[in-house]
Design a protein around this motif. Sequence first.
Motif, PDB file in Angstrom:
ATOM      1  N   LEU A  70       0.351   0.351 -13.035  1.00 41.01           N
ATOM      2  CA  LEU A  70      -0.611  -0.130 -12.053  1.00 41.01           C
ATOM      3  C   LEU A  70      -1.883  -0.600 -12.723  1.00 41.01           C
ATOM      4  N   GLY A  73       0.816   3.503   0.052  1.00 43.30           N
ATOM      5  CA  GLY A  73       0.023   2.290   0.057  1.00 43.30           C
ATOM      6  C   GLY A  73       0.893   1.137  -0.347  1.00 43.30           C
ATOM      7  N   ILE A  74       1.015   0.164   0.506  1.00 39.57           N
ATOM      8  CA  ILE A  74       1.790  -1.014   0.123  1.00 39.57           C
ATOM      9  C   ILE A  74       0.980  -2.232   0.497  1.00 39.57           C
ATOM     10  N   PHE A  75       1.081  -3.249  -0.308  1.00 42.42           N
ATOM     11  CA  PHE A  75       0.432  -4.497   0.033  1.00 42.42           C
ATOM     12  C   PHE A  75       1.329  -5.262   0.968  1.00 42.42           C
ATOM     13  N   HIS A  76       1.483  -6.531   0.837  1.00 38.01           N
ATOM     14  CA  HIS A  76       2.119  -7.249   1.920  1.00 38.01           C
ATOM     15  C   HIS A  76       3.637  -7.206   1.852  1.00 38.01           C
ATOM     16  N   GLY A 128      -7.622  -2.609   0.537  1.00 39.29           N
ATOM     17  CA  GLY A 128      -7.781  -3.846  -0.220  1.00 39.29           C
ATOM     18  C   GLY A 128      -8.594  -3.739  -1.500  1.00 39.29           C
ATOM     19  N   TYR A 129      -8.402  -2.679  -2.296  1.00 39.91           N
ATOM     20  CA  TYR A 129      -9.251  -2.506  -3.473  1.00 39.91           C
ATOM     21  C   TYR A 129      -8.493  -2.019  -4.690  1.00 39.91           C
ATOM     22  N   SER A 130      -7.358  -2.659  -4.966  1.00 36.01           N
ATOM     23  CA  SER A 130      -6.568  -2.431  -6.172  1.00 36.01           C
ATOM     24  C   SER A 130      -5.643  -1.233  -6.027  1.00 36.01           C
ATOM     25  N   HIS A 131      -4.661  -1.165  -6.937  1.00 34.25           N
ATOM     26  CA  HIS A 131      -3.660  -0.108  -6.856  1.00 34.25           C
ATOM     27  C   HIS A 131      -4.207   1.236  -7.301  1.00 34.25           C
ATOM     28  N   VAL A 135      -3.633  -8.274  -0.960  1.00 32.13           N
ATOM     29  CA  VAL A 135      -4.489  -8.709   0.146  1.00 32.13           C
ATOM     30  C   VAL A 135      -5.828  -8.001   0.051  1.00 32.13           C
ATOM     31  N   GLY A 178      -4.994   2.993  -4.238  1.00 32.50           N
ATOM     32  CA  GLY A 178      -3.918   3.239  -3.285  1.00 32.50           C
ATOM     33  C   GLY A 178      -3.018   2.055  -3.005  1.00 32.50           C
ATOM     34  N   GLY A 179      -3.427   0.853  -3.380  1.00 31.97           N
ATOM     35  CA  GLY A 179      -2.561  -0.287  -3.137  1.00 31.97           C
ATOM     36  C   GLY A 179      -2.381  -0.602  -1.662  1.00 31.97           C
ATOM     37  N   TYR A 180      -3.396  -0.351  -0.836  1.00 31.58           N
ATOM     38  CA  TYR A 180      -3.297  -0.679   0.589  1.00 31.58           C
ATOM     39  C   TYR A 180      -3.745  -2.117   0.825  1.00 31.58           C
ATOM     40  N   ALA A 181      -3.000  -2.843   1.654  1.00 31.36           N
ATOM     41  CA  ALA A 181      -3.402  -4.199   2.010  1.00 31.36           C
ATOM     42  C   ALA A 181      -4.705  -4.153   2.799  1.00 31.36           C
TER      43      ALA A 181
END
Lengths: 389, 232
Positions: free
Chosen positions: B34, B216-219, A129-132, A57, A135-138
């Motif tokens: 990653l 940090g996790i995406f959806h 929202g800026y790649s893993h 995301v 940090g991989g944060y949505a």
Amino acid sequence: MRANTWQGKHNVRVERVPDPQIVNPHDAIVKVTLTAICGSDLHLYNGVIPSMQKGDVLGHEFMGEVMEVGPAVQRLKVGDRVVVPFNISCGHCYFCEREMFSACDNSNPAKSAGVDDVLYGHSGGALFGYSHMYGGYAGGQAEFVRVPFADVGPLVVNGHSDESVLFLSDIFPTGYMAAENCNIERGDVVAVFGCGPVGQFAIRSAFLLGAERVIAIDNVPERLAMARDGRAETIDEGQGGVLEQLNELTGGRGPDACIDAVGLEAHGEGPLGTYDRVKQGLMLQTDRPTALRWAIMACRKGGTVSIPGVYGGLLDKFPLGAAFAKGLTFKMGQTHTHKYMRPLLARIEKGEIDPSFVITHRLGLDEAPTGFSTFLKKQDGCIKVVMKP
Amino acid sequence: MPLITTIQTGVKRAAGAAVMRFAVRAAGKAAMRLALANPAVLFVAAAGVAAVVTRQALKNRPAQPDDDVLARATITVRAPRSEVYDLWRRFDNLPRFMEHLESISIDDDRHARWTVKEGPFTLRWTTEITEDLARERIVWRSLPSSQVVSEGRAEFRDAPGGRGTEVHVELRMGALRSSAMAAPLRALLKRFTSAQLAAELVRMRQLMETGELATGIFHKLTQRPSGRGMEN
């Protein structure tokens, strides 16, 4: 919920994804009321930033309403209307304590941080929202976002439209920090390379910080016009002779400070431009530093080159000899957003600036693919796209 | 332009695989997974740090039978030396931030039982503390009867200018007594590098400075964190 997801180069898609949940005790969940597309999102869109995965995301400029808070959140409350900075910062490490929030030691999960250590020597803080690698944060191009360290980042805002405060999340502090890094003194002339949204805020911030003149360089007519609205004198880079014009406009001295608000995907010109593209094609160089070379060559002796970025990897033909011969100071880095949000909100409240001037396109979140494409191609006079989920 | 394409392909093939191997060893496989979405960019960046990566790769080469693996890492944490020493002195705290450890139970003041899982296998050994200098140094080693030979050392120093405490950790793991565990131990030793240890110290710093492990996790949906914290 619906969210704008990365699907590959030049491919974003709004999809149904699970709602975010409280994971850590200091988390909050924010319902997004307005979000935007950033110039640095285009690096993701162009496939230039590694460690993206399909379904990630996007989005790091967002604001909205607090819906839920974790058990350790003390100051933020459900119902608060907040603007959220694009960096995630813990507030307690060596760097956060010194207001270097983008360098936070603890917000990047250790595995991601390990990648940065290989590429950069030390890893910085995480971003939304800026790649893993970050940090991989949505991110915030979505209906809801999980916001870690909720007492540290989000700024409570009362009054003012969403459009006038949204850009406290990134581009206004970014332009302002770029100008602040110029160490502007009375009488100074500041050159701003790049009239995208960050450049536009750098122009206005330079005047707020006391610059006497600002000279703005770009090749897109609407962007040059918006720069002139901000009292800048403009140079059309497309006509050539940028360095000569800067020399002329500054009485042969050169600008006292130069801001590179273009970054790694600069358009090139002439033999060096071709050189940059060939090297990139052969994967021997990741960044194209056209604007940066101009900034270094133009800047007066003893002046400052201020780089809000973004740069990611390695570049070639960097005129370090010129920089050394002239004794230049370089200041750069990811914005320490938290440091600037309150003082800049105060300026908005005093009527010194209304950041909504930069918006040219207003879309629904579902139109995100169109928004990205239009923004990338600079079609239709596009300068800044905001989206409503 | 066909020539450029040919050169591009040749460069990619010739150098990419080798540099990727070095980069993977240096940074740990989990971290580098990653980054694999854009090998082109990674290649260039890795080429730029090839000297450092090569040195790391030689230090962290996968274990051969009878080889020792030495992992070494350093971190500065904003906490007083006594607090950091107290955390380490009770070994059952270590699995909270050291992912390669399943559990540690304390037997008595000097002895502890370590458990590590590698796939379906469980490795266990008992350590004794051989040196304990309060707030300065803890040194331990596995008992002679153990199936895994393991040594460790943690040193605590004041960082300059009130920055907190420097933690310097060395962990050495090596040859087995019993050959039944040779395969899982080799797999464990392959994963256990200085980069892995450094990442674990980052988790320690997150816990000590913020009380949380950054996640940090995406959806993707996740469960509530276990006592050990979330896996990314």
